[in-house]
Design an enzyme around this catalytic site. Structure first.
Site, mmCIF file in Angstrom:
data_model
loop_
_atom_site.group_PDB
_atom_site.id
_atom_site.type_symbol
_atom_site.label_atom_id
_atom_site.label_comp_id
_atom_site.label_asym_id
_atom_site.label_seq_id
_atom_site.Cartn_x
_atom_site.Cartn_y
_atom_site.Cartn_z
ATOM 1 N N ARG A 70 -1.611 -9.299 12.897
ATOM 2 C CA ARG A 70 -2.085 -8.334 11.880
ATOM 3 C C ARG A 70 -2.787 -9.064 10.723
ATOM 4 N NH1 ARG A 70 3.481 -5.640 10.998
ATOM 5 N NH2 ARG A 70 2.580 -4.523 9.228
ATOM 6 N N ARG A 78 10.161 -1.703 11.647
ATOM 7 C CA ARG A 78 9.044 -1.245 12.467
ATOM 8 C C ARG A 78 8.838 -2.163 13.668
ATOM 9 N NH1 ARG A 78 4.209 -0.061 8.312
ATOM 10 N NH2 ARG A 78 3.103 -1.333 9.842
ATOM 11 N N ARG A 80 -10.672 0.222 8.130
ATOM 12 C CA ARG A 80 -10.201 -1.136 8.406
ATOM 13 C C ARG A 80 -11.264 -1.983 9.078
ATOM 14 N NH1 ARG A 80 -4.455 -0.080 8.516
ATOM 15 N NH2 ARG A 80 -3.340 -2.006 8.854
ATOM 16 N N LYS A 94 0.836 -1.207 0.000
ATOM 17 C CA LYS A 94 0.000 0.000 0.000
ATOM 18 C C LYS A 94 0.870 1.256 0.000
ATOM 19 C CE LYS A 94 -2.196 -1.259 3.815
ATOM 20 N NZ LYS A 94 -1.549 -2.570 4.095
ATOM 21 N N ARG A 118 11.624 -5.894 5.138
ATOM 22 C CA ARG A 118 11.302 -4.474 4.896
ATOM 23 C C ARG A 118 12.130 -3.581 5.814
ATOM 24 N NH1 ARG A 118 5.390 -2.139 5.527
ATOM 25 N NH2 ARG A 118 5.431 -3.364 7.435
HETATM 26 P P1 AP5 Z 1 4.680 -1.694 1.948
HETATM 27 O O1 AP5 Z 1 4.378 -0.819 0.787
HETATM 28 O O2 AP5 Z 1 5.393 -1.112 3.106
HETATM 29 O O3 AP5 Z 1 3.344 -2.459 2.440
HETATM 30 P P2 AP5 Z 1 2.046 -1.917 3.187
HETATM 31 O O4 AP5 Z 1 0.870 -2.555 2.519
HETATM 32 O O5 AP5 Z 1 2.071 -0.451 3.305
HETATM 33 O O6 AP5 Z 1 2.251 -2.655 4.580
HETATM 34 P P3 AP5 Z 1 2.047 -2.120 6.070
HETATM 35 O O7 AP5 Z 1 2.783 -3.072 6.959
HETATM 36 O O8 AP5 Z 1 2.350 -0.669 6.185
HETATM 37 O O9 AP5 Z 1 0.519 -2.368 6.239
HETATM 38 P P4 AP5 Z 1 -0.287 -2.422 7.548
HETATM 39 O O10 AP5 Z 1 -1.670 -2.311 7.033
HETATM 40 O O11 AP5 Z 1 0.006 -3.601 8.399
HETATM 41 O O12 AP5 Z 1 0.284 -1.175 8.382
HETATM 42 P P5 AP5 Z 1 -0.285 0.266 8.713
HETATM 43 O O13 AP5 Z 1 0.852 1.161 8.840
HETATM 44 O O14 AP5 Z 1 -1.408 0.634 7.830
HETATM 45 O O15 AP5 Z 1 5.499 -2.959 1.377
HETATM 46 C C1 AP5 Z 1 5.928 -4.003 2.242
HETATM 47 C C2 AP5 Z 1 7.306 -4.510 1.814
HETATM 48 O O16 AP5 Z 1 7.202 -5.202 0.580
HETATM 49 C C3 AP5 Z 1 8.342 -3.389 1.558
HETATM 50 O O17 AP5 Z 1 9.604 -3.867 1.928
HETATM 51 C C4 AP5 Z 1 8.268 -3.145 0.030
HETATM 52 O O18 AP5 Z 1 9.491 -2.659 -0.492
HETATM 53 C C5 AP5 Z 1 7.961 -4.573 -0.468
HETATM 54 N N1 AP5 Z 1 7.113 -4.609 -1.652
HETATM 55 C C6 AP5 Z 1 6.031 -3.834 -1.936
HETATM 56 N N2 AP5 Z 1 5.458 -4.217 -3.100
HETATM 57 C C7 AP5 Z 1 6.191 -5.271 -3.547
HETATM 58 C C8 AP5 Z 1 6.101 -6.102 -4.714
HETATM 59 N N3 AP5 Z 1 5.135 -5.924 -5.622
HETATM 60 N N4 AP5 Z 1 7.023 -7.086 -4.858
HETATM 61 C C9 AP5 Z 1 8.006 -7.276 -3.922
HETATM 62 N N5 AP5 Z 1 8.154 -6.512 -2.817
HETATM 63 C C10 AP5 Z 1 7.242 -5.522 -2.638
HETATM 64 O O19 AP5 Z 1 -0.931 0.010 10.170
HETATM 65 C C11 AP5 Z 1 -0.112 -0.336 11.250
HETATM 66 C C12 AP5 Z 1 -0.965 -0.489 12.508
HETATM 67 O O20 AP5 Z 1 -1.580 0.769 12.837
HETATM 68 C C13 AP5 Z 1 -2.123 -1.478 12.431
HETATM 69 O O21 AP5 Z 1 -1.721 -2.815 12.676
HETATM 70 C C14 AP5 Z 1 -3.048 -0.935 13.526
HETATM 71 O O22 AP5 Z 1 -2.555 -1.303 14.788
HETATM 72 C C15 AP5 Z 1 -2.880 0.573 13.370
HETATM 73 N N6 AP5 Z 1 -3.865 1.137 12.438
HETATM 74 C C16 AP5 Z 1 -3.605 1.727 11.225
HETATM 75 N N7 AP5 Z 1 -4.735 2.103 10.615
HETATM 76 C C17 AP5 Z 1 -5.744 1.746 11.450
HETATM 77 C C18 AP5 Z 1 -7.162 1.863 11.361
HETATM 78 N N8 AP5 Z 1 -7.765 2.392 10.278
HETATM 79 N N9 AP5 Z 1 -7.900 1.374 12.395
HETATM 80 C C19 AP5 Z 1 -7.310 0.829 13.492
HETATM 81 N N10 AP5 Z 1 -5.973 0.680 13.631
HETATM 82 C C20 AP5 Z 1 -5.207 1.144 12.608
HETATM 83 MG MG MG Z 2 2.112 0.917 4.908
#
Ligand code: AP5
Ligand code: MG
Length: 217
Positions: free
Chosen positions: A171, A160, A88, A13, A127
């Site tokens: 997660r 992270r 979410r 994402k 990552r």
């Molecule tokens: P990356 O682009 O970083 O992936 P991402 O989908 O952004 O993954 P996140 O871990 O950020 O998602 P998340 O939903 O768990 O975390 P968030 O911060 O939203 O890519 C991942 C890796 O793969 C990288 O190394 C990249 O280089 C590689 N990559 C990407 N595309 C690739 C490809 N095509 N091929 C190969 N490699 C690739 O949320 C974190 C926490 O915050 C949650 O767990 C929760 O506790 C809280 N939170 C956030 N939003 C909410 C909400 N709305 N409600 C409640 N709690 C929330």
């Molecule tokens: Mg992210």
């Protein structure tokens, strides 16, 4: 353009958000990044959020909804936005729809990046994330030019706190239980676009562009 970018942890994402916001000239609103910023600044919200995020659990809906609605009121959201990692839960989705309805608008599309769980675990374990600008790198698939430092801002690259085995497994469970129904919620409205997230980063970018070119603003 008012867009939602959804997908399991590690789906790409954050990686794909950069291209989408450039193409449409809209702000990137990542609830994960905003919450991590609160944690770094040790705000009261950050102290609460840290307890949930470090365990891989969702931060309570009311806290996240307050944060997002405040952010959507800012001027840069007048002509659209890209929501990354929000909504979410179905409660968050219903509240977002209601909020936009009151403003006389709605979401144009939800882009769902589809990646199986085994691929996600490998992506997350390798990552590295920029401490300053949150950009994502990968030790194999998206290597930083200078090891340990961000290509974009020169910030330090870290792992992270929720990128450990126990939190990642939670997660993934939370994604399948709480967030998969959000995708179906928007699919029923005819707004969900599925993209194969197992392709290379560039090919996923192209697939998203092709899918979004069909969306009417
Ligand atoms: P990356 O682009 O970083 O992936 P991402 O989908 O952004 O993954 P996140 O871990 O950020 O998602 P998340 O939903 O768990 O975390 P968030 O911060 O939203 O890519 C991942 C890796 O793969 C990288 O190394 C990249 O280089 C590689 N990559 C990407 N595309 C690739 C490809 N095509 N091929 C190969 N490699 C690739 O949320 C974190 C926490 O915050 C949650 O767990 C929760 O506790 C809280 N939170 C956030 N939003 C909410 C909400 N709305 N409600 C409640 N709690 C929330
Ligand atoms: Mg992210």
């Amino acid at each position: 353009m008012r867009l939602i970018l959804v997908g399991p942890p590690g789906a790409g994402k954050g990686t794909q958000a950069t291209n989408i916001i450039e193409k449409y000239g809209i702000p990137h609103i990542s609830t994960g990044n905003i919450l991590r910023d609160h944690i770094r600044r040790k705000t009261p919200l950050g102290e609460i959020a840290d307890g949930y995020i470090s365990k891989g659990q969702l931060v309570p809906d009311d806290l996240v909804l307050a944060l997002v609605t405040e952010r959507l009121k800012l001027d840069d959201c007048k002509h659209g936005f890209l929501l990354d990692g929000f909504p979410r839960t179905v409660v968050q989705a219903e509240a977002l729809d209601q909020y936009l309805h009151e403003l006389g608008c709605q979401i144009n599309s939800l882009v769902n990046i589809v990646v199986p769980d085994d691929v996600l675990v490998h992506r997350i374990s390798e990552r590295r994330t920029c401490l300053d600008c949150n950009a994502s790198f990968h030790l194999l698939y998206k290597q930083p030019k200078k090891p340990g430092f961000c290509d974009l801002c020169g910030g330090e690259l870290i792992q992270r706190s929720d990128d450990n085995e126990k939190a990642v497994s939670k997660r993934l469970e939370v994604f399948h239980h709480n967030t998969a129904p959000v995708i179906e919620f928007y699919r029923k409205q005819g707004l969900a676009l599925d993209v194969d997230g197992t392709q290379t980063i560039d090919k996923v970018t192209t697939s998203i562009e092709v899918a979004l070119n069909r969306v009417v603003e």
